[in-house]
Design an enzyme around this catalytic site. Structure first.
Site, PDB file in Angstrom:
ATOM      1  N   PRO A  24       0.570  13.318  -6.151  1.00  0.00           N
ATOM      2  CA  PRO A  24       0.409  13.249  -7.619  1.00  0.00           C
ATOM      3  C   PRO A  24       0.618  11.820  -8.118  1.00  0.00           C
ATOM      4  CG  PRO A  24       2.571  14.125  -7.067  1.00  0.00           C
ATOM      5  CD  PRO A  24       1.877  13.865  -5.766  1.00  0.00           C
ATOM      6  N   MET A  25      -0.337  10.958  -7.811  1.00  0.00           N
ATOM      7  CA  MET A  25      -0.191   9.523  -8.082  1.00  0.00           C
ATOM      8  C   MET A  25      -0.465   9.275  -9.560  1.00  0.00           C
ATOM      9  SD  MET A  25      -2.259   8.271  -4.668  1.00  0.00           S
ATOM     10  CE  MET A  25      -3.615   9.419  -4.897  1.00  0.00           C
ATOM     11  N   HIS A 174       5.830   4.152  -4.441  1.00  0.00           N
ATOM     12  CA  HIS A 174       7.290   4.162  -4.476  1.00  0.00           C
ATOM     13  C   HIS A 174       7.860   5.090  -3.416  1.00  0.00           C
ATOM     14  CE1 HIS A 174       6.310   2.315  -8.348  1.00  0.00           C
ATOM     15  NE2 HIS A 174       7.375   1.581  -8.035  1.00  0.00           N
ATOM     16  N   ALA A 207       4.311  13.348   4.279  1.00  0.00           N
ATOM     17  CA  ALA A 207       3.596  12.328   3.494  1.00  0.00           C
ATOM     18  C   ALA A 207       3.987  10.952   4.009  1.00  0.00           C
ATOM     19  CB  ALA A 207       3.966  12.447   2.017  1.00  0.00           C
ATOM     20  N   GLY A 208       3.003  10.071   4.075  1.00  0.00           N
ATOM     21  CA  GLY A 208       3.329   8.701   4.467  1.00  0.00           C
ATOM     22  C   GLY A 208       2.503   8.244   5.643  1.00  0.00           C
ATOM     23  N   GLY A 209       1.389   7.586   5.363  1.00  0.00           N
ATOM     24  CA  GLY A 209       0.581   7.012   6.433  1.00  0.00           C
ATOM     25  C   GLY A 209      -0.427   7.974   7.036  1.00  0.00           C
ATOM     26  N   GLY A 230      -1.953  10.179   0.038  1.00  0.00           N
ATOM     27  CA  GLY A 230      -2.036   9.452  -1.230  1.00  0.00           C
ATOM     28  C   GLY A 230      -3.107   8.379  -1.153  1.00  0.00           C
ATOM     29  N   THR A 231      -2.798   7.311  -0.411  1.00  0.00           N
ATOM     30  CA  THR A 231      -3.706   6.156  -0.319  1.00  0.00           C
ATOM     31  C   THR A 231      -5.134   6.570   0.045  1.00  0.00           C
ATOM     32  OG1 THR A 231      -1.801   4.881   0.456  1.00  0.00           O
ATOM     33  CG2 THR A 231      -3.963   3.893   0.762  1.00  0.00           C
TER      34      THR A 231
HETATM   35  C1  FMN Z   1      -1.206   4.553  -5.768  1.00  0.00           C
HETATM   36  C2  FMN Z   1      -0.042   5.457  -5.500  1.00  0.00           C
HETATM   37  C3  FMN Z   1       0.649   6.003  -6.576  1.00  0.00           C
HETATM   38  C4  FMN Z   1       1.710   6.884  -6.332  1.00  0.00           C
HETATM   39  N1  FMN Z   1       2.329   7.471  -7.397  1.00  0.00           N
HETATM   40  C5  FMN Z   1       3.255   8.444  -7.175  1.00  0.00           C
HETATM   41  C6  FMN Z   1       3.778   9.197  -8.266  1.00  0.00           C
HETATM   42  O1  FMN Z   1       3.400   8.981  -9.422  1.00  0.00           O
HETATM   43  N2  FMN Z   1       4.676  10.175  -7.989  1.00  0.00           N
HETATM   44  C7  FMN Z   1       5.067  10.453  -6.709  1.00  0.00           C
HETATM   45  O2  FMN Z   1       5.855  11.377  -6.513  1.00  0.00           O
HETATM   46  N3  FMN Z   1       4.609   9.730  -5.664  1.00  0.00           N
HETATM   47  C8  FMN Z   1       3.701   8.753  -5.862  1.00  0.00           C
HETATM   48  N4  FMN Z   1       3.196   8.065  -4.790  1.00  0.00           N
HETATM   49  C9  FMN Z   1       3.703   8.331  -3.417  1.00  0.00           C
HETATM   50  C10 FMN Z   1       3.071   9.607  -2.868  1.00  0.00           C
HETATM   51  O3  FMN Z   1       3.733  10.725  -3.404  1.00  0.00           O
HETATM   52  C11 FMN Z   1       3.114   9.758  -1.340  1.00  0.00           C
HETATM   53  O4  FMN Z   1       4.425   9.792  -0.863  1.00  0.00           O
HETATM   54  C12 FMN Z   1       2.354   8.658  -0.600  1.00  0.00           C
HETATM   55  O5  FMN Z   1       1.129   8.389  -1.198  1.00  0.00           O
HETATM   56  C13 FMN Z   1       2.129   9.062   0.854  1.00  0.00           C
HETATM   57  O6  FMN Z   1       1.735   7.976   1.625  1.00  0.00           O
HETATM   58  P1  FMN Z   1       0.194   7.516   1.824  1.00  0.00           P
HETATM   59  O7  FMN Z   1      -0.151   6.803   0.564  1.00  0.00           O
HETATM   60  O8  FMN Z   1       0.259   6.610   3.008  1.00  0.00           O
HETATM   61  O9  FMN Z   1      -0.614   8.744   2.032  1.00  0.00           O
HETATM   62  C14 FMN Z   1       2.127   7.170  -5.000  1.00  0.00           C
HETATM   63  C15 FMN Z   1       1.421   6.600  -3.934  1.00  0.00           C
HETATM   64  C16 FMN Z   1       0.346   5.756  -4.164  1.00  0.00           C
HETATM   65  C17 FMN Z   1      -0.408   5.186  -2.976  1.00  0.00           C
END
Ligand code: FMN
Length: 355
Positions: A24-25, A174, A207-209, A230-231
């Site tokens: 939920p970015m 974050h 989540a993460g990578g 996310g990314t």
């Molecule tokens: C552009 C961006 C914005 C994000 N904004 C939020 C947010 O608003 N709330 C939140 O819980 N996590 C946020 N995240 C972190 C994601 O919840 C998640 O942990 C992360 O995208 C996972 O890693 P990945 O980007 O490598 O897939 C954000 C990540 C990105 C890349």
């Protein structure tokens, strides 16, 4: 170890295997992305923001986003649950119960995601209020809590979260400033949830990578029931991110070097509002390079403001995870999810051949 079977498929019946959700970015995961993810067999999340006051423009916007998501999904009767989740950043929780929950209940969202509290204890009254609303009505909603440490996972499990989203330090955006990658964090969280006795009614997401089927198989192997990306979803046609963000992600490689975890990304653009236990991973951009070459923080902030006034976004922080180098193509959400589903099968075949 007997893992509970298919909790996520029971709760979110429209979803396919493996379970995939978009993160939920906030500002990037809008109704267009969330609806596309749900339509493709995943669970779509909208970023709901961090301001829960009665006058919150973020909540007014969320209300509109949820209306659009329902109409985008088409044939769902107004009284049925909306197969969409909403994620919130909770370090200033005041007003959440009074002002956010009524909107979520009105739209009958299926999932509420909480992340980044000042203290884990702040989540307890919120989770209790959601669970009470669920018990006292026919609103079938599940609580997701994103955690970056084993202790935070234990706390969330004890507080009644239905889904623990384990965020490893390769994540974009974050995250916990002090943390570990999924490889070490996820199995320990799985063990902690098993030991707590809550595993029969608690699901775990990674989540993460994770950007493709290979990461997905790895996460399932480490103990996850499904994944969050996310990314990878930023570089899709349905994500409203500026094209500069998408291009930067597509052209970056060697993510361990081209991205960095730091609080400075927020400092440079005057968005340094997160509690100190969090930082963020982003692509090393103009401001970060200037700081490394000795330019003062004041001058970098000034240059950022000047660029923003001229509507130039090349200095804006491009939040992205350490797997950014694996993302090569802009895809539609449906193409991405189909690719991941197919790649999970081929990866499992490849693994089977090797053992
Ligand atoms: C552009 C961006 C914005 C994000 N904004 C939020 C947010 O608003 N709330 C939140 O819980 N996590 C946020 N995240 C972190 C994601 O919840 C998640 O942990 C992360 O995208 C996972 O890693 P990945 O980007 O490598 O897939 C954000 C990540 C990105 C890349």
């Amino acid at each position: 170890m007997a893992y509970p079977k298919r909790l996520l498929r029971t709760w979110f019946q429209h979803t396919q295997s493996p379970f995939i959700a978009n993160a939920p970015m906030f500002g990037f995961a809008e109704y267009s992305l969330a609806a596309a993810v749900t339509k493709s067999g995943g669970l779509g999340f909208i970023g709901g923001g961090f301001n829960f006051t009665a006058e919150s423009a973020q909540l007014t916007n969320l209300n509109g986003q949820l209306e659009k998501a329902r109409s985008e999904l088409g044939d769902i009767p107004p009284t049925s649950s909306l197969p969409i989740g909403v994620g919130f950043i909770t370090f200033q929780p005041a007003g959440f119960i009074e002002n956010a929950i009524p909107i979520l209940k009105k739209h009958r969202v299926m999932a509420i995601w909480l992340s980044f509290p000042e203290s884990d204890a702040d989540h307890l009254p919120i989770i209790e209020a959601i669970l009470q609303a669920r018990t006292q009505s026919d609103w079938d909603v599940r609580v997701f809590v994103q955690v970056g440490t084993v202790q935070a996972a234990r706390n969330a499990t004890q507080q009644g979260a239905d889904v623990i989203v384990v965020q490893g330090s390769d994540a974009g955006g974050h995250q916990w400033a002090q943390g570990a990658s999924l490889l070490s964090l996820l199995p320990e969280v799985r063990d902690a949830v098993e030991e707590s006795g809550a595993a029969s009614h608690t699901a775990i997401l990674a989540a993460g990578g994770i950007v493709d089927g290979r990461g997905c198989v790895a996460a399932l192997g480490l103990g996850a029931d499904g994944v969050v990306m996310g990314t990878r979803f930023i570089a899709t046609a349905e994500c409203p991110a500026p094209s500069h963000f998408k291009e930067t992600i597509l052209s970056s490689s060697d993510g361990g070097v081209s991205t960095v975890k730091s609080t400075q990304h927020d400092v440079f653009q005057s968005t340094d509002v997160f509690p100190r236990q969090y930082d963020g991973r982003a692509i090393i951009g103009v401001s970060y390079k200037e700081a490394e070459s000795g330019l003062s923080q004041e001058e970098i902030i000034k240059r950022y403001k000047n660029a923003t006034e001229k509507k130039e976004d090349y200095r804006r922080t491009v939040w992205a995870g350490a797997s950014v180098g694996v993302i090569k193509k802009l895809l539609t959400v449906s193409e991405l999810i189909k690719n991941v589903q197919q790649e999970v099968k081929s990866t499992l075949d490849r693994v089977a051949q090797r053992i």
